[in-house]
Scaffold this motif. Structure first.
Motif, PDB file in Angstrom:
ATOM      1  N   LYS A  27     -14.954  20.610   9.638  1.00 62.29           N
ATOM      2  CA  LYS A  27     -16.044  21.565   9.869  1.00 62.29           C
ATOM      3  C   LYS A  27     -17.109  20.858  10.693  1.00 62.29           C
ATOM      4  O   LYS A  27     -17.621  19.821  10.298  1.00 62.29           O
ATOM      5  CB  LYS A  27     -16.641  22.045   8.556  1.00 62.29           C
ATOM      6  N   ILE A  28     -17.437  21.437  11.851  1.00 63.91           N
ATOM      7  CA  ILE A  28     -18.453  20.866  12.734  1.00 63.91           C
ATOM      8  C   ILE A  28     -19.694  21.737  12.641  1.00 63.91           C
ATOM      9  O   ILE A  28     -19.626  22.945  12.880  1.00 63.91           O
ATOM     10  CB  ILE A  28     -17.951  20.793  14.181  1.00 63.91           C
ATOM     11  N   GLN A  29     -20.817  21.114  12.291  1.00 68.23           N
ATOM     12  CA  GLN A  29     -22.081  21.831  12.112  1.00 68.23           C
ATOM     13  C   GLN A  29     -23.094  21.422  13.180  1.00 68.23           C
ATOM     14  O   GLN A  29     -22.904  20.450  13.879  1.00 68.23           O
ATOM     15  CB  GLN A  29     -22.659  21.527  10.735  1.00 68.23           C
ATOM     16  N   ASN A  30     -24.170  22.192  13.260  1.00 76.37           N
ATOM     17  CA  ASN A  30     -25.303  21.919  14.151  1.00 76.37           C
ATOM     18  C   ASN A  30     -24.956  22.153  15.619  1.00 76.37           C
ATOM     19  O   ASN A  30     -25.436  21.448  16.503  1.00 76.37           O
ATOM     20  CB  ASN A  30     -25.846  20.500  13.938  1.00 76.37           C
ATOM     21  N   ILE A  31     -24.121  23.161  15.888  1.00 78.80           N
ATOM     22  CA  ILE A  31     -23.821  23.537  17.262  1.00 78.80           C
ATOM     23  C   ILE A  31     -24.984  24.396  17.743  1.00 78.80           C
ATOM     24  O   ILE A  31     -25.231  25.470  17.206  1.00 78.80           O
ATOM     25  CB  ILE A  31     -22.485  24.309  17.358  1.00 78.80           C
ATOM     26  N   LYS A  32     -25.690  23.920  18.758  1.00 80.31           N
ATOM     27  CA  LYS A  32     -26.902  24.595  19.225  1.00 80.31           C
ATOM     28  C   LYS A  32     -26.627  25.655  20.287  1.00 80.31           C
ATOM     29  O   LYS A  32     -27.371  26.617  20.397  1.00 80.31           O
ATOM     30  CB  LYS A  32     -27.894  23.568  19.793  1.00 80.31           C
ATOM     31  N   GLN A  33     -25.574  25.465  21.100  1.00 83.45           N
ATOM     32  CA  GLN A  33     -25.276  26.391  22.177  1.00 83.45           C
ATOM     33  C   GLN A  33     -23.798  26.758  22.192  1.00 83.45           C
ATOM     34  O   GLN A  33     -22.945  25.901  21.982  1.00 83.45           O
ATOM     35  CB  GLN A  33     -25.599  25.768  23.542  1.00 83.45           C
ATOM     36  N   ALA A  34     -23.524  28.029  22.488  1.00 81.99           N
ATOM     37  CA  ALA A  34     -22.150  28.494  22.679  1.00 81.99           C
ATOM     38  C   ALA A  34     -21.770  28.208  24.128  1.00 81.99           C
ATOM     39  O   ALA A  34     -21.835  29.080  24.997  1.00 81.99           O
ATOM     40  CB  ALA A  34     -22.043  29.972  22.354  1.00 81.99           C
ATOM     41  N   LYS A  35     -21.399  26.961  24.379  1.00 79.69           N
ATOM     42  CA  LYS A  35     -21.162  26.522  25.746  1.00 79.69           C
ATOM     43  C   LYS A  35     -20.097  25.439  25.764  1.00 79.69           C
ATOM     44  O   LYS A  35     -20.118  24.533  24.929  1.00 79.69           O
ATOM     45  CB  LYS A  35     -22.474  25.978  26.322  1.00 79.69           C
ATOM     46  N   GLY A  36     -19.172  25.502  26.696  1.00 79.77           N
ATOM     47  CA  GLY A  36     -18.180  24.450  26.877  1.00 79.77           C
ATOM     48  C   GLY A  36     -17.108  24.425  25.811  1.00 79.77           C
ATOM     49  O   GLY A  36     -16.794  25.441  25.198  1.00 79.77           O
ATOM     50  N   ASN A  37     -16.559  23.239  25.590  1.00 79.14           N
ATOM     51  CA  ASN A  37     -15.491  23.022  24.614  1.00 79.14           C
ATOM     52  C   ASN A  37     -15.907  21.989  23.579  1.00 79.14           C
ATOM     53  O   ASN A  37     -16.677  21.090  23.884  1.00 79.14           O
ATOM     54  CB  ASN A  37     -14.213  22.527  25.303  1.00 79.14           C
ATOM     55  N   MET A  38     -15.337  22.126  22.384  1.00 82.43           N
ATOM     56  CA  MET A  38     -15.521  21.128  21.335  1.00 82.43           C
ATOM     57  C   MET A  38     -14.221  20.346  21.240  1.00 82.43           C
ATOM     58  O   MET A  38     -13.136  20.925  21.240  1.00 82.43           O
ATOM     59  CB  MET A  38     -15.818  21.808  19.992  1.00 82.43           C
ATOM     60  N   ARG A  39     -14.354  19.034  21.158  1.00 83.07           N
ATOM     61  CA  ARG A  39     -13.173  18.172  21.063  1.00 83.07           C
ATOM     62  C   ARG A  39     -13.252  17.353  19.782  1.00 83.07           C
ATOM     63  O   ARG A  39     -14.282  16.743  19.494  1.00 83.07           O
ATOM     64  CB  ARG A  39     -13.107  17.254  22.276  1.00 83.07           C
ATOM     65  N   VAL A  40     -12.165  17.350  19.039  1.00 85.27           N
ATOM     66  CA  VAL A  40     -12.053  16.573  17.807  1.00 85.27           C
ATOM     67  C   VAL A  40     -10.947  15.547  18.024  1.00 85.27           C
ATOM     68  O   VAL A  40      -9.837  15.902  18.435  1.00 85.27           O
ATOM     69  CB  VAL A  40     -11.700  17.472  16.601  1.00 85.27           C
ATOM     70  N   ALA A  41     -11.244  14.278  17.744  1.00 77.22           N
ATOM     71  CA  ALA A  41     -10.267  13.213  17.954  1.00 77.22           C
ATOM     72  C   ALA A  41     -10.146  12.347  16.704  1.00 77.22           C
ATOM     73  O   ALA A  41     -11.145  11.947  16.118  1.00 77.22           O
ATOM     74  CB  ALA A  41     -10.671  12.357  19.152  1.00 77.22           C
ATOM     75  N   PHE A  42      -8.914  12.057  16.319  1.00 72.21           N
ATOM     76  CA  PHE A  42      -8.607  11.169  15.202  1.00 72.21           C
ATOM     77  C   PHE A  42      -8.127   9.835  15.766  1.00 72.21           C
ATOM     78  O   PHE A  42      -7.309   9.799  16.681  1.00 72.21           O
ATOM     79  CB  PHE A  42      -7.484  11.748  14.341  1.00 72.21           C
ATOM     80  N   TYR A  43      -8.634   8.760  15.192  1.00 70.47           N
ATOM     81  CA  TYR A  43      -8.235   7.408  15.566  1.00 70.47           C
ATOM     82  C   TYR A  43      -7.635   6.749  14.337  1.00 70.47           C
ATOM     83  O   TYR A  43      -8.289   6.646  13.308  1.00 70.47           O
ATOM     84  CB  TYR A  43      -9.439   6.591  16.026  1.00 70.47           C
ATOM     85  N   THR A 135     -10.785  17.709   3.654  1.00 71.58           N
ATOM     86  CA  THR A 135     -11.798  18.520   4.310  1.00 71.58           C
ATOM     87  C   THR A 135     -12.986  17.627   4.611  1.00 71.58           C
ATOM     88  O   THR A 135     -13.517  16.974   3.712  1.00 71.58           O
ATOM     89  CB  THR A 135     -12.226  19.701   3.415  1.00 71.58           C
ATOM     90  N   PHE A 136     -13.392  17.597   5.874  1.00 74.54           N
ATOM     91  CA  PHE A 136     -14.481  16.732   6.307  1.00 74.54           C
ATOM     92  C   PHE A 136     -15.487  17.543   7.108  1.00 74.54           C
ATOM     93  O   PHE A 136     -15.113  18.411   7.893  1.00 74.54           O
ATOM     94  CB  PHE A 136     -13.948  15.571   7.153  1.00 74.54           C
ATOM     95  N   THR A 137     -16.775  17.266   6.913  1.00 67.96           N
ATOM     96  CA  THR A 137     -17.848  17.942   7.633  1.00 67.96           C
ATOM     97  C   THR A 137     -18.550  16.931   8.523  1.00 67.96           C
ATOM     98  O   THR A 137     -18.922  15.849   8.061  1.00 67.96           O
ATOM     99  CB  THR A 137     -18.854  18.578   6.654  1.00 67.96           C
ATOM    100  N   ILE A 138     -18.736  17.298   9.785  1.00 62.54           N
ATOM    101  CA  ILE A 138     -19.423  16.434  10.741  1.00 62.54           C
ATOM    102  C   ILE A 138     -20.555  17.226  11.361  1.00 62.54           C
ATOM    103  O   ILE A 138     -20.329  18.310  11.907  1.00 62.54           O
ATOM    104  CB  ILE A 138     -18.446  15.923  11.826  1.00 62.54           C
ATOM    105  N   LYS A 139     -21.743  16.678  11.278  1.00 66.25           N
ATOM    106  CA  LYS A 139     -22.925  17.308  11.873  1.00 66.25           C
ATOM    107  C   LYS A 139     -23.178  16.686  13.241  1.00 66.25           C
ATOM    108  O   LYS A 139     -23.309  15.458  13.349  1.00 66.25           O
ATOM    109  CB  LYS A 139     -24.137  17.112  10.959  1.00 66.25           C
ATOM    110  N   LEU A 140     -23.246  17.535  14.269  1.00 70.62           N
ATOM    111  CA  LEU A 140     -23.465  17.036  15.621  1.00 70.62           C
ATOM    112  C   LEU A 140     -24.852  16.425  15.772  1.00 70.62           C
ATOM    113  O   LEU A 140     -25.826  16.903  15.202  1.00 70.62           O
ATOM    114  CB  LEU A 140     -23.326  18.162  16.646  1.00 70.62           C
ATOM    115  N   ILE A 141     -24.913  15.374  16.574  1.00 70.12           N
ATOM    116  CA  ILE A 141     -26.163  14.720  16.956  1.00 70.12           C
ATOM    117  C   ILE A 141     -26.394  15.127  18.406  1.00 70.12           C
ATOM    118  O   ILE A 141     -25.493  15.053  19.231  1.00 70.12           O
ATOM    119  CB  ILE A 141     -26.014  13.185  16.870  1.00 70.12           C
TER     120      ILE A 141
END
Length: 142
Positions: A27-43, A135-141
């Motif tokens: 779950k990605i939180q703190n999305i300020k604009q509906a613009k572009g793409n979101m990318r999630v990467a696992f290492y 289940t993991f939550t990440i808040k955008l900076i």
């Protein structure tokens, strides 16, 4: 009889492989604009986190609304990973940075780690995908 044995074998094989790759939700939180793409990467542990060429699993989707997004994965095996996300607002397939190397596009890491002066280490962001925690939550900076 052979049909029953084949069916049992296929069922057992399917249940074993399902156990090796659990359902993982980000779950990605703190999305300020509906613009572009979101990318999630696992290492994976031992990779050169957070370098682009060291990604083990990734997914990308269009950002349709502000607020939050959820990414679901069914192809990631159990294990230890670090997760990095970023909003590619200009869709150039990379995270843009300023002159000193700090991202100019929204980003985030697992454990909501906030880097201060340098990129994080794997141990700053490591999470374990297990039979109980996926289940993991990440808040955008930004």
């Amino acid at each position: 009889m052979k049909k029953i044995i084949c069916i049992m074998f296929l069922w057992f094989s399917h249940s074993v492989s399902a156990q090796e790759k659990p359902y993982v939700s980000i779950k990605i939180q703190n999305i300020k604009q509906a613009k572009g793409n979101m990318r999630v990467a696992f290492y994976k542990k031992g990779s050169a986190f957070p370098k682009e060429g060291s990604i083990t699993y990734a997914k990308e989707a269009k950002v349709n609304q502000a607020g939050e997004m959820i990414f679901n994965f069914t192809d990631i095996p159990y294990g230890e990973y670090a997760i990095a996300v970023f909003q590619d607002k200009n869709q150039n397939q990379k995270i843009d940075k300023n002159l000193v190397g700090y991202p100019t596009e929204p980003f985030g890491f697992s454990k909501n780690f906030k880097p201060k002066f340098s990129e994080p280490e794997f141990s700053d962001c490591n999470v374990v995908i297990s039979p109980t925690t996926n289940t993991f939550t990440i808040k955008l900076i930004d």
